[in-house]
Design a protein around this motif. Structure first.
Motif, PDB file in Angstrom:
ATOM      1  N   GLU A 238       0.845  -1.194   0.000  1.00  0.00           N
ATOM      2  CA  GLU A 238       0.000   0.000   0.000  1.00  0.00           C
ATOM      3  C   GLU A 238       0.874   1.234   0.000  1.00  0.00           C
ATOM      4  O   GLU A 238       1.933   1.258   0.637  1.00  0.00           O
ATOM      5  CB  GLU A 238      -0.904   0.014   1.242  1.00  0.00           C
ATOM      6  N   ILE A 239       0.406   2.249  -0.716  1.00  0.00           N
ATOM      7  CA  ILE A 239       0.984   3.579  -0.613  1.00  0.00           C
ATOM      8  C   ILE A 239      -0.121   4.452  -0.042  1.00  0.00           C
ATOM      9  O   ILE A 239      -1.176   4.626  -0.649  1.00  0.00           O
ATOM     10  CB  ILE A 239       1.476   4.118  -1.967  1.00  0.00           C
ATOM     11  N   GLY A 240       0.103   4.961   1.143  1.00  0.00           N
ATOM     12  CA  GLY A 240      -0.900   5.768   1.816  1.00  0.00           C
ATOM     13  C   GLY A 240      -1.001   7.160   1.215  1.00  0.00           C
ATOM     14  O   GLY A 240      -0.164   7.580   0.407  1.00  0.00           O
ATOM     15  N   ALA A 241      -2.038   7.860   1.630  1.00  0.00           N
ATOM     16  CA  ALA A 241      -2.251   9.229   1.157  1.00  0.00           C
ATOM     17  C   ALA A 241      -1.074  10.131   1.530  1.00  0.00           C
ATOM     18  O   ALA A 241      -0.837  11.148   0.897  1.00  0.00           O
ATOM     19  CB  ALA A 241      -3.556   9.783   1.718  1.00  0.00           C
ATOM     20  N   SER A 242      -0.303   9.727   2.546  1.00  0.00           N
ATOM     21  CA  SER A 242       0.888  10.472   2.957  1.00  0.00           C
ATOM     22  C   SER A 242       2.051  10.288   1.983  1.00  0.00           C
ATOM     23  O   SER A 242       3.027  11.014   2.047  1.00  0.00           O
ATOM     24  CB  SER A 242       1.337   9.985   4.338  1.00  0.00           C
ATOM     25  N   GLY A 243       1.949   9.265   1.126  1.00  0.00           N
ATOM     26  CA  GLY A 243       3.036   8.927   0.222  1.00  0.00           C
ATOM     27  C   GLY A 243       3.935   7.838   0.775  1.00  0.00           C
ATOM     28  O   GLY A 243       4.825   7.349   0.088  1.00  0.00           O
ATOM     29  N   ARG A 244       3.706   7.446   2.014  1.00  0.00           N
ATOM     30  CA  ARG A 244       4.510   6.378   2.620  1.00  0.00           C
ATOM     31  C   ARG A 244       4.114   5.022   2.053  1.00  0.00           C
ATOM     32  O   ARG A 244       2.944   4.767   1.783  1.00  0.00           O
ATOM     33  CB  ARG A 244       4.314   6.361   4.132  1.00  0.00           C
ATOM     34  N   CYS A 245       5.095   4.123   1.938  1.00  0.00           N
ATOM     35  CA  CYS A 245       4.855   2.749   1.489  1.00  0.00           C
ATOM     36  C   CYS A 245       4.677   1.859   2.717  1.00  0.00           C
ATOM     37  O   CYS A 245       5.426   1.984   3.689  1.00  0.00           O
ATOM     38  CB  CYS A 245       6.042   2.243   0.680  1.00  0.00           C
ATOM     39  N   TYR A 246       3.706   0.977   2.648  1.00  0.00           N
ATOM     40  CA  TYR A 246       3.401   0.087   3.767  1.00  0.00           C
ATOM     41  C   TYR A 246       3.412  -1.362   3.298  1.00  0.00           C
ATOM     42  O   TYR A 246       2.828  -1.696   2.264  1.00  0.00           O
ATOM     43  CB  TYR A 246       2.043   0.416   4.364  1.00  0.00           C
ATOM     44  N   SER A 247       4.037  -2.205   4.099  1.00  0.00           N
ATOM     45  CA  SER A 247       4.075  -3.633   3.802  1.00  0.00           C
ATOM     46  C   SER A 247       2.774  -4.298   4.250  1.00  0.00           C
ATOM     47  O   SER A 247       1.996  -3.742   5.037  1.00  0.00           O
ATOM     48  CB  SER A 247       5.244  -4.287   4.539  1.00  0.00           C
ATOM     49  N   ARG A 248       2.577  -5.481   3.781  1.00  0.00           N
ATOM     50  CA  ARG A 248       1.413  -6.275   4.165  1.00  0.00           C
ATOM     51  C   ARG A 248       1.383  -6.473   5.685  1.00  0.00           C
ATOM     52  O   ARG A 248       0.354  -6.289   6.326  1.00  0.00           O
ATOM     53  CB  ARG A 248       1.497  -7.620   3.443  1.00  0.00           C
ATOM     54  N   ASP A 249       2.528  -6.864   6.265  1.00  0.00           N
ATOM     55  CA  ASP A 249       2.579  -7.103   7.709  1.00  0.00           C
ATOM     56  C   ASP A 249       2.276  -5.838   8.505  1.00  0.00           C
ATOM     57  O   ASP A 249       1.567  -5.888   9.517  1.00  0.00           O
ATOM     58  CB  ASP A 249       3.946  -7.660   8.125  1.00  0.00           C
ATOM     59  N   TYR A 250       2.803  -4.704   8.069  1.00  0.00           N
ATOM     60  CA  TYR A 250       2.524  -3.448   8.756  1.00  0.00           C
ATOM     61  C   TYR A 250       1.025  -3.133   8.722  1.00  0.00           C
ATOM     62  O   TYR A 250       0.431  -2.784   9.746  1.00  0.00           O
ATOM     63  CB  TYR A 250       3.316  -2.295   8.125  1.00  0.00           C
ATOM     64  N   VAL A 251       0.400  -3.271   7.555  1.00  0.00           N
ATOM     65  CA  VAL A 251      -1.032  -2.993   7.426  1.00  0.00           C
ATOM     66  C   VAL A 251      -1.832  -3.938   8.315  1.00  0.00           C
ATOM     67  O   VAL A 251      -2.765  -3.512   9.008  1.00  0.00           O
ATOM     68  CB  VAL A 251      -1.483  -3.079   5.952  1.00  0.00           C
ATOM     69  N   LEU A 252      -1.480  -5.218   8.344  1.00  0.00           N
ATOM     70  CA  LEU A 252      -2.180  -6.164   9.210  1.00  0.00           C
ATOM     71  C   LEU A 252      -2.043  -5.777  10.684  1.00  0.00           C
ATOM     72  O   LEU A 252      -3.011  -5.853  11.448  1.00  0.00           O
ATOM     73  CB  LEU A 252      -1.675  -7.583   8.979  1.00  0.00           C
ATOM     74  N   ASP A 253      -0.850  -5.330  11.098  1.00  0.00           N
ATOM     75  CA  ASP A 253      -0.647  -4.889  12.483  1.00  0.00           C
ATOM     76  C   ASP A 253      -1.534  -3.695  12.814  1.00  0.00           C
ATOM     77  O   ASP A 253      -2.173  -3.642  13.878  1.00  0.00           O
ATOM     78  CB  ASP A 253       0.815  -4.519  12.729  1.00  0.00           C
TER      79      ASP A 253
END
Length: 128
Positions: free
Chosen positions: A43-58
């Motif tokens: 995922e790339i959030g509206a902030s522009g940051r990239c997020y991994s699957r594990d981070y999103v699940l957490d």
């Protein structure tokens, strides 16, 4: 942008699932979200940051530990088939004072719909 008539049923199926992770009828637990996501989800959030699957699940697991009160309006949905059983769904999301454009890449599989990728881009701050 117009969705092709042959994709209208898929558009409606996917529209009911968005915004992703905010539809309790599709799940509220880590296991539910895990089943929705492809193993390579990003995922790339509206902030522009990239997020991994594990981070999103957490983050989702923590979010759903408490009471959820959300006010949003999702509209202007469009669907494009980009490969067999792969669809790009785009829409506009109004959350309180924040307006974003959203894009989710979905894959239809034997196990149901899987989210491959999601991105949000801030359009405007409705307060300014």
């Amino acid at each position: 942008m117009t969705t092709e008539p042959r994709l209208l049923d898929i558009l409606e199926e996917l529209r009911r699932r968005e915004p992703i992770f905010h539809r309790p009828e599709f799940g509220t637990t880590r296991a539910d979200f895990d089943r929705m996501m492809d193993a390579n989800f990003r995922e790339i959030g509206a902030s522009g940051r990239c997020y991994s699957r594990d981070y999103v699940l957490d983050v989702l697991e923590e979010r759903y530990r408490g009471e959820i009160v959300e006010h949003f309006d999702a509209h202007d949905f469009h669907c494009l088939e980009i490969a067999p059983d792969h669809y790009l769904l785009t829409y506009t999301l109004q959350q309180e004072a924040r307006l974003t454009r959203r894009a989710t890449l979905w894959r239809r599989s034997a196990d149901g719909w899987k989210i491959l990728y999601h991105q949000g881009t801030v359009v405007a701050d409705a307060l300014t």
